[in-house]
Design a protein around this motif. Structure first.
Motif, PDB file in Angstrom:
ATOM      1  N   ILE A   1       0.813  -1.212   0.000  1.00  0.00           N
ATOM      2  CA  ILE A   1       0.000   0.000   0.000  1.00  0.00           C
ATOM      3  C   ILE A   1       0.849   1.265   0.000  1.00  0.00           C
ATOM      4  CG2 ILE A   1      -1.968  -1.095   1.116  1.00  0.00           C
ATOM      5  CD1 ILE A   1      -1.007   0.151   3.764  1.00  0.00           C
ATOM      6  N   GLY A   2       2.175   1.111   0.115  1.00  0.00           N
ATOM      7  CA  GLY A   2       3.043   2.279   0.107  1.00  0.00           C
ATOM      8  C   GLY A   2       4.367   1.985   0.773  1.00  0.00           C
ATOM      9  N   SER A   3       5.157   3.043   0.995  1.00  0.00           N
ATOM     10  CA  SER A   3       6.464   2.902   1.640  1.00  0.00           C
ATOM     11  C   SER A   3       6.648   4.024   2.650  1.00  0.00           C
ATOM     12  CB  SER A   3       7.595   2.945   0.612  1.00  0.00           C
ATOM     13  OG  SER A   3       7.513   1.854  -0.279  1.00  0.00           O
ATOM     14  N   ILE A   4       7.284   3.703   3.772  1.00  0.00           N
ATOM     15  CA  ILE A   4       7.629   4.681   4.806  1.00  0.00           C
ATOM     16  C   ILE A   4       9.084   4.453   5.177  1.00  0.00           C
ATOM     17  CG2 ILE A   4       7.109   5.576   7.108  1.00  0.00           C
ATOM     18  CD1 ILE A   4       4.305   4.496   6.847  1.00  0.00           C
ATOM     19  N   MET A   5       9.888   5.508   5.175  1.00  0.00           N
ATOM     20  CA  MET A   5      11.326   5.404   5.444  1.00  0.00           C
ATOM     21  C   MET A   5      12.000   4.425   4.485  1.00  0.00           C
ATOM     22  SD  MET A   5      11.660   5.564   9.631  1.00  0.00           S
ATOM     23  CE  MET A   5      11.171   3.859   9.821  1.00  0.00           C
ATOM     24  N   GLY A   6      11.439   4.322   3.275  1.00  0.00           N
ATOM     25  CA  GLY A   6      11.995   3.401   2.294  1.00  0.00           C
ATOM     26  C   GLY A   6      11.614   1.955   2.530  1.00  0.00           C
ATOM     27  N   ILE A   7      10.718   1.701   3.492  1.00  0.00           N
ATOM     28  CA  ILE A   7      10.298   0.339   3.833  1.00  0.00           C
ATOM     29  C   ILE A   7       8.927   0.072   3.223  1.00  0.00           C
ATOM     30  CG2 ILE A   7       9.811  -1.294   5.694  1.00  0.00           C
ATOM     31  CD1 ILE A   7      11.485   0.554   7.529  1.00  0.00           C
ATOM     32  N   PRO A   8       8.773  -0.946   2.364  1.00  0.00           N
ATOM     33  CA  PRO A   8       7.454  -1.279   1.817  1.00  0.00           C
ATOM     34  C   PRO A   8       6.488  -1.684   2.922  1.00  0.00           C
ATOM     35  CG  PRO A   8       9.207  -2.375   0.584  1.00  0.00           C
ATOM     36  CD  PRO A   8       9.844  -1.806   1.818  1.00  0.00           C
ATOM     37  N   VAL A   9       5.272  -1.149   2.869  1.00  0.00           N
ATOM     38  CA  VAL A   9       4.228  -1.495   3.835  1.00  0.00           C
ATOM     39  C   VAL A   9       3.157  -2.297   3.111  1.00  0.00           C
ATOM     40  CG1 VAL A   9       2.483  -0.627   5.424  1.00  0.00           C
ATOM     41  CG2 VAL A   9       4.663   0.582   5.179  1.00  0.00           C
ATOM     42  N   LYS A  10       2.842  -3.480   3.657  1.00  0.00           N
ATOM     43  CA  LYS A  10       1.897  -4.386   2.997  1.00  0.00           C
ATOM     44  C   LYS A  10       0.712  -4.715   3.912  1.00  0.00           C
ATOM     45  CE  LYS A  10       5.535  -6.680   0.283  1.00  0.00           C
ATOM     46  NZ  LYS A  10       6.169  -7.977  -0.033  1.00  0.00           N
ATOM     47  N   LEU A  11      -0.407  -5.006   3.283  1.00  0.00           N
ATOM     48  CA  LEU A  11      -1.581  -5.512   3.988  1.00  0.00           C
ATOM     49  C   LEU A  11      -1.745  -6.985   3.639  1.00  0.00           C
ATOM     50  CD1 LEU A  11      -4.297  -2.731   3.477  1.00  0.00           C
ATOM     51  CD2 LEU A  11      -2.809  -3.075   5.437  1.00  0.00           C
ATOM     52  N   HIS A  12      -1.752  -7.836   4.651  1.00  0.00           N
ATOM     53  CA  HIS A  12      -1.988  -9.258   4.420  1.00  0.00           C
ATOM     54  C   HIS A  12      -3.488  -9.484   4.255  1.00  0.00           C
ATOM     55  CE1 HIS A  12      -1.953 -13.644   5.253  1.00  0.00           C
ATOM     56  NE2 HIS A  12      -0.738 -13.581   4.740  1.00  0.00           N
ATOM     57  N   ILE A  13      -3.857 -10.526   3.546  1.00  0.00           N
ATOM     58  CA  ILE A  13      -5.264 -10.805   3.308  1.00  0.00           C
ATOM     59  C   ILE A  13      -6.028 -11.002   4.617  1.00  0.00           C
ATOM     60  CG2 ILE A  13      -4.909 -13.307   3.074  1.00  0.00           C
ATOM     61  CD1 ILE A  13      -7.101 -13.257   0.911  1.00  0.00           C
ATOM     62  N   THR A  14      -5.338 -11.499   5.656  1.00  0.00           N
ATOM     63  CA  THR A  14      -6.001 -11.689   6.946  1.00  0.00           C
ATOM     64  C   THR A  14      -6.393 -10.357   7.578  1.00  0.00           C
ATOM     65  OG1 THR A  14      -3.830 -11.757   8.040  1.00  0.00           O
ATOM     66  CG2 THR A  14      -4.837 -13.869   7.439  1.00  0.00           C
ATOM     67  N   PHE A  15      -5.636  -9.293   7.265  1.00  0.00           N
ATOM     68  CA  PHE A  15      -5.983  -7.968   7.774  1.00  0.00           C
ATOM     69  C   PHE A  15      -7.315  -7.519   7.191  1.00  0.00           C
ATOM     70  CE2 PHE A  15      -6.088  -3.401   6.946  1.00  0.00           C
ATOM     71  CZ  PHE A  15      -5.964  -2.890   8.233  1.00  0.00           C
ATOM     72  N   LEU A  16      -7.517  -7.777   5.910  1.00  0.00           N
ATOM     73  CA  LEU A  16      -8.769  -7.385   5.263  1.00  0.00           C
ATOM     74  C   LEU A  16      -9.946  -8.168   5.840  1.00  0.00           C
ATOM     75  CD1 LEU A  16      -7.501  -7.202   1.562  1.00  0.00           C
ATOM     76  CD2 LEU A  16      -7.743  -5.339   3.224  1.00  0.00           C
ATOM     77  N   LEU A  17      -9.678  -9.390   6.314  1.00  0.00           N
ATOM     78  CA  LEU A  17     -10.739 -10.198   6.914  1.00  0.00           C
ATOM     79  C   LEU A  17     -11.093  -9.716   8.315  1.00  0.00           C
ATOM     80  CD1 LEU A  17      -9.536 -13.776   5.826  1.00  0.00           C
ATOM     81  CD2 LEU A  17     -11.412 -12.445   4.846  1.00  0.00           C
ATOM     82  N   ILE A  18     -10.068  -9.280   9.078  1.00  0.00           N
ATOM     83  CA  ILE A  18     -10.310  -8.889  10.465  1.00  0.00           C
ATOM     84  C   ILE A  18     -10.831  -7.465  10.590  1.00  0.00           C
ATOM     85  CG2 ILE A  18      -8.059  -7.880  11.058  1.00  0.00           C
ATOM     86  CD1 ILE A  18     -10.109 -10.386  13.175  1.00  0.00           C
ATOM     87  N   LEU A  19     -10.631  -6.644   9.563  1.00  0.00           N
ATOM     88  CA  LEU A  19     -11.038  -5.243   9.610  1.00  0.00           C
ATOM     89  C   LEU A  19     -12.530  -5.091   9.947  1.00  0.00           C
ATOM     90  CD1 LEU A  19      -9.684  -2.444   9.173  1.00  0.00           C
ATOM     91  CD2 LEU A  19     -10.588  -2.500   6.849  1.00  0.00           C
TER      92      LEU A  19
END
Length: 363
Positions: A7-25
Motif C-alpha cells: 500500500i506504500g512505503s515509509i522510510m523506504g520500507i514497503p508497507v503491505k496488507l496481508h489478506i487476513t488484515f482485510l478479513l479482520i477489519l
C-alpha cells in the motif's frame, strides 16, 4: 495469488496488507460498534455515525500498530539492519528484518522501541481525551473524542502485552538481550525460549479455567519460542561454513526444450525435485516440481520446460556462509539455491544439504 498487497512505503520500507488484515477489519469494526461506552460506540445515533466511528477507530488502531513496527524498524535501520517490509496481519504487524542484531545493547534498544512507541501514543491519546472530553459538547459515549480513550487504552495494553518475556513478543528479545550479556547468544536464546515455553504452558492452564482465548495465545507463544530457538541455533552453527563446503558440485541440469512429461520422468529417475535449466553453457532458469504439478497430464506432452520454468534466479556465491544461504532460502521460501561464481553455475545447495549438515554438527 499473492497473500499481501503493498500500500506504500515509509522510510523506504514497503508497507503491505496481508489478506487476513482485510478479513479482520470488519470484525474489529463490528466489535467497536456493539460494545458499550467506554470501549465502544453502542447507542451512538444516528447508526451511520456509530459505524463510521467504529470503522475509523479500527483503521487508526492498525495505524498505531504500524507505528509500533516502525519504532522497531527505525532503530534497526540505525544499526544497519535491512528491513525487507512491514506487513499488517490478523494479529497485528510484523517487520521482516534481514537479521536481528547480535549485540545485546542493540537488540535491547530495538526490541523496546516498539512498546515505547505504543506507550507514547497511548498516554498522548488518553491525555488528549481527558482534556478535550471535558470541553467537547455531546460527550457521554457518543463523542468522537471517545476514539482517543479507546485507542489510548489499547495502545497501553499493546505495549504491556509486547513486554511479556516470551518470544515472539518484544519481551522475549529483551530477555534474550539480558541473558546475552552473561552467556553466548545461542545459550541466551535457548534460555529465553525455555522461559517463554514455560510461560505459554502456565498461560494455557489459566485458559482452561478462565478464558479459552488464553489457550490460543499460549499456542502462539509456544510455537514462536520454539521457532526462534531453532532458527537462531541453525544460523549460528552454519556461520562456521561456506556454501562451497556443503553444496553439491555434481549438478544435473535440463534443457528448456524438453517437455514437462520428459521432465517428470527425469525427476522420478533422479530422485530430485528441482533442476537448473541450461541451454549450452547459458543458465536460463530453474524448474521445480512446484512449477509442473498443476499441469494436467494431457498438457504435459505439449508444454515445454521453458514455458513453466522460473527465470528470476535466486542464487548465492560459493564464498557466502551457509548461514547467509539459509536466510536467503527462508526469506524467499525456496528449497534450493543455485551457486553461481563469475556468472557460471558451479553447484546447487538444497535445504536438505543444510539440514544434513546440522544433523552432523549436532552429533
Amino acid at each position: 495469488m499473492k497473500s499481501s498487497l503493498k500500500i506504500g512505503s515509509i522510510m523506504g520500507i514497503p508497507v503491505k496488507l496481508h489478506i487476513t488484515f482485510l478479513l479482520i477489519l470488519p470484525v474489529f469494526a463490528l466489535v467497536f460498534s456493539i460494545n458499550e461506552y467506554p470501549l465502544g460506540f453502542a447507542g451512538t445515533t444516528p447508526v451511520i455515525l456509530n459505524y463510521a466511528l467504529s470503522l475509523l477507530t479500527t483503521i487508526l488502531l492498525f495505524a498505531c500498530i504500524l507505528l509500533h513496527e516502525l519504532g522497531h524498524s527505525y532503530i534497526a535501520k540505525s544499526y544497519g539492519v535491512e528491513i525487507k517490509d512491514i506487513t499488517l496481519l490478523l494479529f497485528g504487524g510484523v517487520s521482516s528484518m534481514e537479521e536481528i542484531p547480535r549485540e545485546p545493547s542493540q537488540e535491547l534498544r530495538m526490541a523496546f522501541a516498539g512498546p515505547l512507541v505504543s506507550f507514547i501514543i497511548g498516554f498522548i491519546l488518553l491525555g488528549a481525551n481527558y482534556i478535550l472530553a471535558s470541553t467537547a459538547s455531546g460527550y457521554g459515549g457518543t463523542s468522537i473524542w471517545l476514539m482517543f480513550y479507546i485507542l489510548g487504552s489499547i495502545n497501553i495494553v499493546l505495549g504491556l502485552f509486547n513486554l511479556l518475556p516470551a518470544f515472539p513478543m518484544d519481551g522475549g528479545r529483551l530477555l534474550r538481550a539480558w541473558y546475552a550479556k552473561r552467556m553466548s547468544y545461542v545459550k541466551a536464546t535457548h534460555y529465553a525460549a525455555g522461559f517463554g515455553k514455560m510461560f505459554a504452558f502456565l498461560m494455557g492452564l489459566l485458559g482452561l479455567f478462565f478464558n479459552p482465548w488464553l489457550i490460543l495465545i499460549a499456542f502462539f507463544v509456544y510455537i514462536g519460542a520454539s521457532e526462534e530457538d531453532k532458527s537462531t541455533t541453525i544460523s549460528v552453527l552454519l556461520e562456521k561454513y561456506n556454501v562451497s563446503d556443503i553444496m553439491s558440485e555434481d549438478v544435473r541440469t535440463v534443457s528448456p526444450d524438453i517437455t514437462v512429461e520428459e521432465l517428470s520422468k527425469f525427476m522420478f529417475e533422479n530422485k530430485h525435485l528441482g533442476y537448473p535449466v541450461m541451454q549450452g553453457n547459458s543458465l536460463k532458469g530453474i524448474v521445480t516440481f512446484t512449477d509442473i504439478r498443476n499441469i494436467i497430464p494431457t498438457d504435459r506432452f505439449a508444454t515445454l520446460v521453458s514455458d513453466v520454468m522460473t527465470r528470476d534466479i535466486i542464487s548465492v556465491s560459493p564464498e557466502d556462509t551457509a548461514s547467509e544461504a539459509f536466510k536467503v532460502m527462508t526469506v524467499n521460501n525456496v528449497g534450493r539455491l543455485l551457486v553461481v561464481s563469475d556468472g557460471e553455475l558451479v553447484g546447487i545447495l538444497s535445504r536438505s544439504d543444510l539440514m544434513r549438515t546440522m544433523t552432523l554438527l549436532n552429533e
